[in-house]
Every structure is written in structure tokens, then in C-alpha cells.
Design a protein around this motif. Structure first.
Motif, mmCIF file in Angstrom:
data_model
loop_
_atom_site.group_PDB
_atom_site.id
_atom_site.type_symbol
_atom_site.label_atom_id
_atom_site.label_comp_id
_atom_site.label_asym_id
_atom_site.label_seq_id
_atom_site.Cartn_x
_atom_site.Cartn_y
_atom_site.Cartn_z
ATOM 1 N N ILE A 19 78.450 58.002 -40.467
ATOM 2 C CA ILE A 19 77.395 57.080 -40.092
ATOM 3 C C ILE A 19 76.477 56.725 -41.194
ATOM 4 N N LYS A 20 76.533 55.524 -41.805
ATOM 5 C CA LYS A 20 75.647 55.162 -42.916
ATOM 6 C C LYS A 20 75.097 53.898 -42.631
ATOM 7 N N SER A 21 73.658 53.832 -42.505
ATOM 8 C CA SER A 21 72.932 52.645 -42.328
ATOM 9 C C SER A 21 71.855 52.607 -43.535
ATOM 10 N N SER A 24 75.459 50.304 -36.947
ATOM 11 C CA SER A 24 76.502 51.050 -37.798
ATOM 12 C C SER A 24 77.149 52.144 -37.026
ATOM 13 N N ARG A 25 76.406 52.859 -35.902
ATOM 14 C CA ARG A 25 77.076 53.789 -35.227
ATOM 15 C C ARG A 25 78.295 53.161 -34.453
ATOM 16 N N TYR A 26 77.945 52.169 -33.826
ATOM 17 C CA TYR A 26 78.719 51.510 -32.809
ATOM 18 C C TYR A 26 80.247 51.144 -33.845
ATOM 19 N N ARG A 27 79.979 50.487 -35.082
ATOM 20 C CA ARG A 27 81.088 50.189 -35.783
ATOM 21 C C ARG A 27 81.757 51.575 -36.124
ATOM 22 N N TYR A 28 81.127 52.516 -36.446
ATOM 23 C CA TYR A 28 81.779 53.605 -36.949
ATOM 24 C C TYR A 28 82.650 54.474 -35.918
#
Length: 358
Positions: free
Chosen positions: A29-31, A213-217
Motif C-alpha cells: 500500500i503506497k500513497s 490506495s488501500r481499497y485499490r490494493y
């Protein structure tokens, strides 16, 4: 039929092992907004805590520049000396702030995921140099979302800067007429106010971007039902093999149990459905269950007892009670002492041996 890029069958949440494998490959997870926020926190801390120190380093160079601007030589050597003086002063003043900003970026990354070292992203891949793959990434929904997000962030931060600087426009115009030390002090005050507003907005932006980003990951790491089954087989073993192993273990345990039947003192039966073999000698305080079973196993126990001349006593209530209350190689419960003592005493009297309860 679903193609290789079709994710419609990936309906299961990723397992912990799947997430660990992704982490080992550098997929985390990378924002970037979170890292930017922590970097901005470091900048604000630098300006607020070390602003005076930076001013002290820059002040001599800037004061000399402004007070003796007319005397500065503009030939090649003079400009070179001026450049080195200014660059040296700025580098000295910004060395510590730049280190803090770098640490802020590292902290921002560690706040999202634990440290990872992976060469996977550096491995040569054809899709990295493929023009078609590049166009797909360029016009993908994620790229479009990042573009819109960047425009929105610039618009918000630009609005904040305008709101802070516009009321100070007359004050900023007058800075050229006052002492350089006063100029740096005013600039620090305005910068801190602007950074304060930016911190609040960047916190909201970073929080929203992190959850996105967490949701997409997590959506990207989803697994198909077949992948979950395959992973379960790899980690826990094939259920059929495990069942076979369990069956073999039970078979071997039953064989060991049957080998103890000829050593029994008596076998208590139901007479056909239950059989419990008890052994009594001077080494135990009470009889021990050496074998027990129902139906086919009970039949085999009776057959082996007959072949070994072990007495068989029919007592249906006692047989059922012993089967339910005592495990293999355990002493019988105390509540059954009296009933078992009568059985064992009867058998031992037949063999002319002393009874355990006599």
C-alpha cells in the motif's frame, strides 16, 4: 471464457499468505500524499524550530549582497565568487532541513507499510518498454484518477496560498525597503501561517488518498476461489492426503490396541455392540482399560479374547458405562470400582488369584 486479465472470478478477499507474498515482491500500500504530508510536517517543523538558525546563516551573505550590490563585480570571476558564496550559504542553511524532510518521507512510507527490500521492481520486463502497455497505463482509470487528484490538490493549495498572501500584498511590497533581518522574520511568519493551513488540508487529502490506495490494493490482491483452494492445499496439505494419513494412524493405533487384548484380565461386553478389555495387576491401583470398541471392533476384541483364553463377562450397563467414561490406557473411574471389582473378583477367583478389592 475469461481471459488472463479478467478479474471477474476474483471474488475472495486475499489471504494473509497472499499479502505476505505481495509484500516480499515490493507490492505494498503506497500513497504519495501520505509521504508528502509527513514531508510537509518536517518542513513546518524546520521553519518553526530552526528558522532563527537558518536566518543567522543566511543573513551575512544576503546583507552583504543587498548592501554592496553596486560594488559586486560582474565579470566571470566575480560572478563565480558570488555564486559560490550564495550556494555555499544556502546549502549550509538547508542541510539540516533537507535531512529532516528526507526522514519525513521515510516515516510517511513506514506509516503505511513495514520496511521492505525487494529487487522485483528492478527486474527487466517487456511491458515496461512496450509502447502499447505504456499507452494502456497512461490512459488507464487509475492514471486518470491521479491526474484529476493532482489538479484538485494544486487548485486547493493554490487557493490557500492566495488566501494567505493576498491580504499581505502591501506588506510584501514594503519588504524591499526594510532591513534584511526584518524581511526574513516577516517571511518566516507568513510561511508558518501558510504551512499551517496547508498541513490541515494535506492531512485530509492524505487520509482520503490512503484509504483509496488501500481499497485499490486490496481489490488488486483479491483471489479466485480456485486460488484460495490451491493455497490451502499448499499450506495445510491436500485434504484427501490428510484423511488418508489420519486413517492410517487410526489403523495403527487400533492394531496396537488389539495387541494388548491377550494381556487383559477380563473383557466386559454388551454382549455384541460394546466390548471393553480391562487389565489388573499389582502395579496399578485399579483396573486399566487396554482396549475398547463397538460393533466390528468389539467383535474383533471378543474373538482375540477367546483365542487368548481371556474371560468374557456380559454386563451391558457396565460395558456401555465404561466405554463412555474411560479412555485407553487409563484407570477406570472411581464410580465404577464396585461393579468392576465384582467382575474382576469373579474372574480372579476362577483363576485362584487375589482380588484387588478384597
Amino acid at each position: 471464457m475469461a481471459g488472463p486479465d479478467d478479474d471477474s472470478d476474483k471474488t475472495e478477499e486475499p489471504t494473509q499468505r497472499k499479502l505476505e507474498q505481495a509484500h516480499e515482491q515490493g507490492d505494498v500500500i503506497k500513497s504519495m500524499e501520505v509521504s508528502t504530508f509527513f514531508g510537509l510536517v518536517a518542513v513546518t517543523a524546520v521553519v518553526g524550530l530552526t528558522g532563527s538558525g537558518m536566518t543567522g546563516v543566511l543573513l551575512p551573505s544576503l546583507r552583504g549582497l543587498f548592501e554592496h550590490a553596486a560594488d559586486i563585480s560582474v565579470d566571470g570571476g566575480g560572478l563565480r565568487r558570488l555564486y559560490l558564496t550564495l550556494v555555499g550559504g544556502f546549502m549550509l542553511a538547508l542541510a539540516f532541513p533537507l535531512v529532516l524532510m528526507a526522514l519525513g518521507g521515510i516515516v510517511g512510507s513506514l506509516a503505511q507499510h513495514r520496511m521492505v527490500f525487494s529487487w522485483k521492481s528492478l527486474e527487466p520486463r517487456l511491458d515496461k518498454v512496450s509502447p502499447l502497455a505504456g499507452l494502456k497505463r497512461l490512459f488507464s482509470p487509475e492514471s486518470l484518477a491521479n491526474f484529476v487528484k493532482g489538479l484538485l490538490k494544486v487548485a486547493i493549495l493554490g487557493t490557500v496560498m492566495t488566501m494567505v498572501l493576498w491580504p499581505e500584498r502591501d506588506r510584501l511590497d514594503a519588504l524591499v525597503t526594510i532591513d534584511i533581518a526584518r524581511t526574513l522574520s516577516v517571511a518566516k511568519s507568513i510561511a508558518l501561517r501558510m504551512l499551517g493551513f496547508m498541513l490541515v488540508l494535506m492531512f485530509l487529502i492524505a487520509a482520503a488518498d490512503y484509504f483509496w490506495s488501500r481499497y485499490r490494493y486490496m481489490h488488486r490482491q483479491r483471489m479466485s476461489l480456485q486460488e484460495v483452494k490451491d493455497e490451502h492445499k499448499q499450506t495445510e496439505g491436500d485434504p484427501h492426503i490428510k484423511g488418508r494419513i489420519r486413517s492410517l494412524r487410526m489403523q495403527r493405533a487400533r492394531q496396537r490396541m488389539m495387541q494388548k487384548v491377550p494381556e487383559a484380565t477380563v473383557v466386559v461386553t454388551n454382549p455384541t455392540h460394546y466390548a471393553v478389555a480391562l487389565k489388573y495387576d499389582d502395579t496399578t491401583p485399579a483396573p486399566v482399560c487396554v482396549a475398547k470398541g463397538v460393533d466390528e471392533v468389539a467383535l474383533r476384541i471378543r474373538e482375540m479374547a477367546k483365542g487368548a483364553d481371556v474371560p468374557i463377562v456380559e454386563n451391558p450397563p457396565l460395558a456401555r458405562a465404561l466405554y463412555a467414561s474411560v479412555d485407553l490406557d487409563e484407570v477406570i473411574p472411581e464410580q465404577h470400582y464396585k461393579a468392576v471389582a465384582q467382575v474382576v473378583g469373579y474372574v480372579l477367583n476362577l483363576k485362584k488369584k487375589p482380588s484387588w478389592r478384597s
